[in-house]
Design a protein around this motif. Sequence first.
Motif, PDB file in Angstrom:
ATOM      1  N   VAL A   1       0.849  -1.194   0.000  1.00  0.00           N
ATOM      2  CA  VAL A   1       0.000   0.000   0.000  1.00  0.00           C
ATOM      3  C   VAL A   1       0.888   1.248   0.000  1.00  0.00           C
ATOM      4  CG1 VAL A   1      -1.751   1.279   1.291  1.00  0.00           C
ATOM      5  CG2 VAL A   1      -1.818  -1.229   1.230  1.00  0.00           C
ATOM      6  N   GLY A   2       0.527   2.211  -0.832  1.00  0.00           N
ATOM      7  CA  GLY A   2       1.275   3.462  -0.910  1.00  0.00           C
ATOM      8  C   GLY A   2       2.453   3.436  -1.857  1.00  0.00           C
ATOM      9  N   VAL A   3       2.667   2.325  -2.539  1.00  0.00           N
ATOM     10  CA  VAL A   3       3.797   2.204  -3.469  1.00  0.00           C
ATOM     11  C   VAL A   3       3.283   2.299  -4.902  1.00  0.00           C
ATOM     12  CG1 VAL A   3       5.607   0.679  -4.335  1.00  0.00           C
ATOM     13  CG2 VAL A   3       5.188   0.837  -1.885  1.00  0.00           C
ATOM     14  N   LEU A   4       3.878   3.184  -5.669  1.00  0.00           N
ATOM     15  CA  LEU A   4       3.564   3.297  -7.090  1.00  0.00           C
ATOM     16  C   LEU A   4       4.232   2.141  -7.834  1.00  0.00           C
ATOM     17  CD1 LEU A   4       2.415   5.134  -9.445  1.00  0.00           C
ATOM     18  CD2 LEU A   4       4.735   6.071  -9.593  1.00  0.00           C
ATOM     19  N   ALA A   5       3.455   1.359  -8.566  1.00  0.00           N
ATOM     20  CA  ALA A   5       3.978   0.199  -9.294  1.00  0.00           C
ATOM     21  C   ALA A   5       3.691   0.367 -10.778  1.00  0.00           C
ATOM     22  CB  ALA A   5       3.342  -1.085  -8.762  1.00  0.00           C
ATOM     23  N   ARG A   6       4.726   0.322 -11.596  1.00  0.00           N
ATOM     24  CA  ARG A   6       4.574   0.498 -13.036  1.00  0.00           C
ATOM     25  C   ARG A   6       5.367  -0.584 -13.763  1.00  0.00           C
ATOM     26  NH1 ARG A   6       0.954   3.033 -11.519  1.00  0.00           N
ATOM     27  NH2 ARG A   6       0.466   5.240 -11.869  1.00  0.00           N
ATOM     28  N   GLU A   7       4.961  -0.851 -15.031  1.00  0.00           N
ATOM     29  CA  GLU A   7       5.591  -1.901 -15.816  1.00  0.00           C
ATOM     30  C   GLU A   7       5.898  -1.363 -17.219  1.00  0.00           C
ATOM     31  OE1 GLU A   7       3.435  -5.532 -15.812  1.00  0.00           O
ATOM     32  OE2 GLU A   7       4.732  -6.532 -17.259  1.00  0.00           O
ATOM     33  N   PRO A   8       7.012  -0.632 -17.383  1.00  0.00           N
ATOM     34  CA  PRO A   8       7.377  -0.128 -18.709  1.00  0.00           C
ATOM     35  C   PRO A   8       8.132  -1.183 -19.512  1.00  0.00           C
ATOM     36  CG  PRO A   8       8.969   0.637 -17.128  1.00  0.00           C
ATOM     37  CD  PRO A   8       7.945  -0.166 -16.352  1.00  0.00           C
ATOM     38  N   SER A   9       8.343  -0.873 -20.771  1.00  0.00           N
ATOM     39  CA  SER A   9       9.137  -1.729 -21.642  1.00  0.00           C
ATOM     40  C   SER A   9      10.049  -0.829 -22.463  1.00  0.00           C
ATOM     41  CB  SER A   9       8.222  -2.558 -22.559  1.00  0.00           C
ATOM     42  OG  SER A   9       9.003  -3.390 -23.404  1.00  0.00           O
ATOM     43  N   VAL A  10      11.343  -1.129 -22.466  1.00  0.00           N
ATOM     44  CA  VAL A  10      12.330  -0.340 -23.186  1.00  0.00           C
ATOM     45  C   VAL A  10      13.102  -1.267 -24.108  1.00  0.00           C
ATOM     46  CG1 VAL A  10      14.363   1.146 -22.996  1.00  0.00           C
ATOM     47  CG2 VAL A  10      12.534   1.307 -21.290  1.00  0.00           C
ATOM     48  N   GLY A  11      12.989  -1.018 -25.420  1.00  0.00           N
ATOM     49  CA  GLY A  11      13.689  -1.857 -26.387  1.00  0.00           C
ATOM     50  C   GLY A  11      13.258  -3.306 -26.330  1.00  0.00           C
ATOM     51  N   GLY A  12      12.005  -3.532 -26.008  1.00  0.00           N
ATOM     52  CA  GLY A  12      11.497  -4.890 -25.915  1.00  0.00           C
ATOM     53  C   GLY A  12      11.815  -5.584 -24.601  1.00  0.00           C
ATOM     54  N   GLU A  13      12.501  -4.907 -23.709  1.00  0.00           N
ATOM     55  CA  GLU A  13      12.843  -5.487 -22.408  1.00  0.00           C
ATOM     56  C   GLU A  13      11.893  -4.930 -21.351  1.00  0.00           C
ATOM     57  OE1 GLU A  13      15.886  -7.648 -21.590  1.00  0.00           O
ATOM     58  OE2 GLU A  13      14.266  -7.967 -20.148  1.00  0.00           O
ATOM     59  N   PRO A  14      11.052  -5.758 -20.724  1.00  0.00           N
ATOM     60  CA  PRO A  14      10.116  -5.263 -19.711  1.00  0.00           C
ATOM     61  C   PRO A  14      10.815  -5.041 -18.366  1.00  0.00           C
ATOM     62  CG  PRO A  14       9.786  -7.602 -20.043  1.00  0.00           C
ATOM     63  CD  PRO A  14      10.836  -7.184 -21.030  1.00  0.00           C
ATOM     64  N   TYR A  15      10.298  -4.036 -17.610  1.00  0.00           N
ATOM     65  CA  TYR A  15      10.831  -3.694 -16.296  1.00  0.00           C
ATOM     66  C   TYR A  15       9.673  -3.566 -15.303  1.00  0.00           C
ATOM     67  CZ  TYR A  15      15.267  -2.336 -18.519  1.00  0.00           C
ATOM     68  OH  TYR A  15      16.440  -2.334 -19.210  1.00  0.00           O
ATOM     69  N   PHE A  16      10.007  -3.664 -14.028  1.00  0.00           N
ATOM     70  CA  PHE A  16       9.110  -3.289 -12.954  1.00  0.00           C
ATOM     71  C   PHE A  16       9.686  -2.047 -12.279  1.00  0.00           C
ATOM     72  CE2 PHE A  16       6.332  -6.600 -13.467  1.00  0.00           C
ATOM     73  CZ  PHE A  16       6.860  -7.872 -13.267  1.00  0.00           C
ATOM     74  N   VAL A  17       8.849  -1.008 -12.076  1.00  0.00           N
ATOM     75  CA  VAL A  17       9.276   0.221 -11.407  1.00  0.00           C
ATOM     76  C   VAL A  17       8.412   0.395 -10.160  1.00  0.00           C
ATOM     77  CG1 VAL A  17       9.593   2.710 -11.587  1.00  0.00           C
ATOM     78  CG2 VAL A  17       9.907   1.266 -13.607  1.00  0.00           C
ATOM     79  N   PHE A  18       9.062   0.655  -9.010  1.00  0.00           N
ATOM     80  CA  PHE A  18       8.347   0.877  -7.758  1.00  0.00           C
ATOM     81  C   PHE A  18       8.870   2.163  -7.128  1.00  0.00           C
ATOM     82  CE2 PHE A  18       6.482  -3.206  -8.060  1.00  0.00           C
ATOM     83  CZ  PHE A  18       7.469  -4.077  -8.510  1.00  0.00           C
ATOM     84  N   ALA A  19       7.975   2.984  -6.603  1.00  0.00           N
ATOM     85  CA  ALA A  19       8.375   4.256  -6.000  1.00  0.00           C
ATOM     86  C   ALA A  19       7.434   4.585  -4.841  1.00  0.00           C
ATOM     87  CB  ALA A  19       8.351   5.386  -7.036  1.00  0.00           C
ATOM     88  N   ARG A  20       7.963   5.321  -3.874  1.00  0.00           N
ATOM     89  CA  ARG A  20       7.171   5.710  -2.709  1.00  0.00           C
ATOM     90  C   ARG A  20       7.643   7.066  -2.212  1.00  0.00           C
ATOM     91  NH1 ARG A  20       7.460   1.490   1.943  1.00  0.00           N
ATOM     92  NH2 ARG A  20       9.530   2.404   2.271  1.00  0.00           N
ATOM     93  N   GLU A  21       6.693   7.939  -1.837  1.00  0.00           N
ATOM     94  CA  GLU A  21       7.021   9.264  -1.332  1.00  0.00           C
ATOM     95  C   GLU A  21       7.502   9.178   0.114  1.00  0.00           C
ATOM     96  OE1 GLU A  21       3.808  11.898  -3.947  1.00  0.00           O
ATOM     97  OE2 GLU A  21       3.745  11.902  -1.757  1.00  0.00           O
ATOM     98  N   VAL A  22       8.463  10.045   0.446  1.00  0.00           N
ATOM     99  CA  VAL A  22       8.921  10.213   1.824  1.00  0.00           C
ATOM    100  C   VAL A  22       8.288  11.504   2.325  1.00  0.00           C
ATOM    101  CG1 VAL A  22      10.921  10.467   3.339  1.00  0.00           C
ATOM    102  CG2 VAL A  22      11.089   9.062   1.290  1.00  0.00           C
ATOM    103  N   THR A  23       7.320  11.385   3.213  1.00  0.00           N
ATOM    104  CA  THR A  23       6.435  12.516   3.504  1.00  0.00           C
ATOM    105  C   THR A  23       6.788  13.305   4.751  1.00  0.00           C
ATOM    106  OG1 THR A  23       4.959  11.022   4.702  1.00  0.00           O
ATOM    107  CG2 THR A  23       4.504  11.384   2.367  1.00  0.00           C
ATOM    108  N   ASP A  24       7.647  12.800   5.634  1.00  0.00           N
ATOM    109  CA  ASP A  24       7.804  13.477   6.918  1.00  0.00           C
ATOM    110  C   ASP A  24       8.958  14.486   6.945  1.00  0.00           C
ATOM    111  OD1 ASP A  24       9.334  10.628   8.627  1.00  0.00           O
ATOM    112  OD2 ASP A  24       9.512  11.396   6.608  1.00  0.00           O
ATOM    113  N   TYR A  25       9.588  14.779   5.796  1.00  0.00           N
ATOM    114  CA  TYR A  25      10.476  15.940   5.685  1.00  0.00           C
ATOM    115  C   TYR A  25       9.679  17.013   4.937  1.00  0.00           C
ATOM    116  CZ  TYR A  25      14.214  12.818   7.126  1.00  0.00           C
ATOM    117  OH  TYR A  25      14.985  11.939   7.814  1.00  0.00           O
TER     118      TYR A  25
END
Length: 612
Positions: free
Chosen positions: A267-291
């Motif tokens: 929960v709270g994690v951005l999950a994306r699945e791009p493809s670059v040059g025919g090679e698929p990837y998983f991308v995960f990102a999350r905000e750091v909110t307390d600064y």
Amino acid sequence: MSQNKPTFRLLPTLVVSIGILVLLSVGSVLIVNWIADRHIVREYTSRLIARGLSAEERSLREHLDAAVNQGDFIAAAIGSGRFQFGEPALADFLSGTLAAAPQVYGLIVSDPNGKALHLLRGTAATEFTIDNFNVAADSQFAAFADQIRTHKHPYWGAPIYRAPWQETFLNYFVPIWSGDTYMGFAALGITTRALSALAKELSDPPRSVSFMLYGHDRVLAHPLMTEGSPRQSENTSFPLLRNFGDPVIDNLDNLPPVRDIGLAAPVGVLAREPSVGGEPYFVFAREVTDYRELPITVGTYFLKRAVDGPIRLFYWVTILAVGLLGLSLVVAALMAGAIARPIRRAAKGVTAIGKLDFDEVLPLTGSYFREINTLAHSFNAMLDGLRAFGRYVPRTLVTKLVKEGRVGSQTEERVLAIMFTDIVSFTSTCEKMSATEVASFINQHLSLVSSCVLQENGTIDKFIGDAVMAFWGAPGRIENPAASACRTAIAIQHALAADNKCRVAEGLEPIRIRMGIHMGPVVVGDIGTPNRINYTIVGDAVNATQRLESLGKTIDPDAEVIALVSEEIFAAARGGFQFVERGNHLVKGKQESLKVFQLIGDQGDGSRPRPG
């Protein structure tokens, strides 16, 4: 342990039990394990993602919190009046503070008029350049200085690109107040190169790459930025994500979501699945909110085949194999647990024994399996013997000798710092006690002194009645044996003062001790007979140290604690200690007089004892 408890052989029991369960489990476990395995895989991947992002976030916090902690520490020291602008001591204090926070690259501390000290970290972690800095002459910092004056509390300011270093800094600004009086500010900077080096350490290209974003569309840290970025300037502190040069994340907000059924982002994690040059990837990102002032996002991306391939293979293996073995493995796991528990306890006990922590080891209980039962009996017998052995062997010394690989080694000559301690009027003190009380008193005092010695990596040579002989620099070498010995003496002073308060409160007389500290060449190593060996030191420096300790009764016979050191210790201890010169003294067994100093405290000891 009951001697009549029935036991069974381990191997036949396991073979029969697992064989029967395999026959029973062929058909019914297929569907159950498929559902269970799918859930396990999803949970595993979810935790893997969360753990990777948490590790990156934790490392980021270590960098940012280093600036916060050191900035607040500097402000407190200056605001309290401990250091004044223009004093040489301030530069030394700031250097020491920055040395304790290797994550911080630069530091500016300014008075209210804009006269500042500027510290920058050098190539080594403890090297700094320190120069004067005119805040008003720097257009960027002049504007920030006016803003800082309006704040009562520290805050993260806007990032600054500094052209001389071709680098963008995250800046933590700390206004310094003493009551309602503004005394200046401290500004601590963390570079994007440092954060990029952190991202590079967390990356495993091409399998995975870690990155950090400032906001949603600018790159704060990336392995490609460890040497800086040509796209950074005074007008653009951070490169734009879309033209940074990493095609996997250049269009992060518009990437398609993850479609793989085996992956579940937390929960709270951005999950994306791009493809670059025919090679698929998983991308995960999350905000750091307390600064609050820093809109930072941490992220990482993986090659899909690096994560997805093993998962898919695991699915097929699960369908083909786990269906045949599932239920039998469950029961086998229960049986293995019964076997593993005493083995784990034995392993834990052996680990503690390897550290000579015999008191932390619990005896093993019996088992229905003969082999484990025999193991428990043998282990417990060994433990009883080792505990008896450990009462008469200095465990810390043995640990050091093993660590240094010096068990059974020959003697050698080294320059060591040596200490003797002795209780003043010990005989008259003990005349009022019973034998049991004397033993308890000595044990308590020796424990107090020993803990201070061991805390500074000292080696206790021997106990001579109420006296302690210790040295520093063997078997393991330390950077400054003289300083360690002096710190030990100060720690003993404080510990004895606290102990004497308790003794006085109980109606007992306070304890007074003398200490002598000297530094010189000695022979150190295994000395004795083949049947009885001591790791000890011999030499003239040992005798000189004991004479220094005895000299205390002449120099200040009424002192609660007196620590006398030789000129060699005084010279080698470097800074940080308070000494009083006590002149030259001729001691027994020495033809030449010794120049003696009294150690009365360290630089930070506000309540150090005064010489009589």
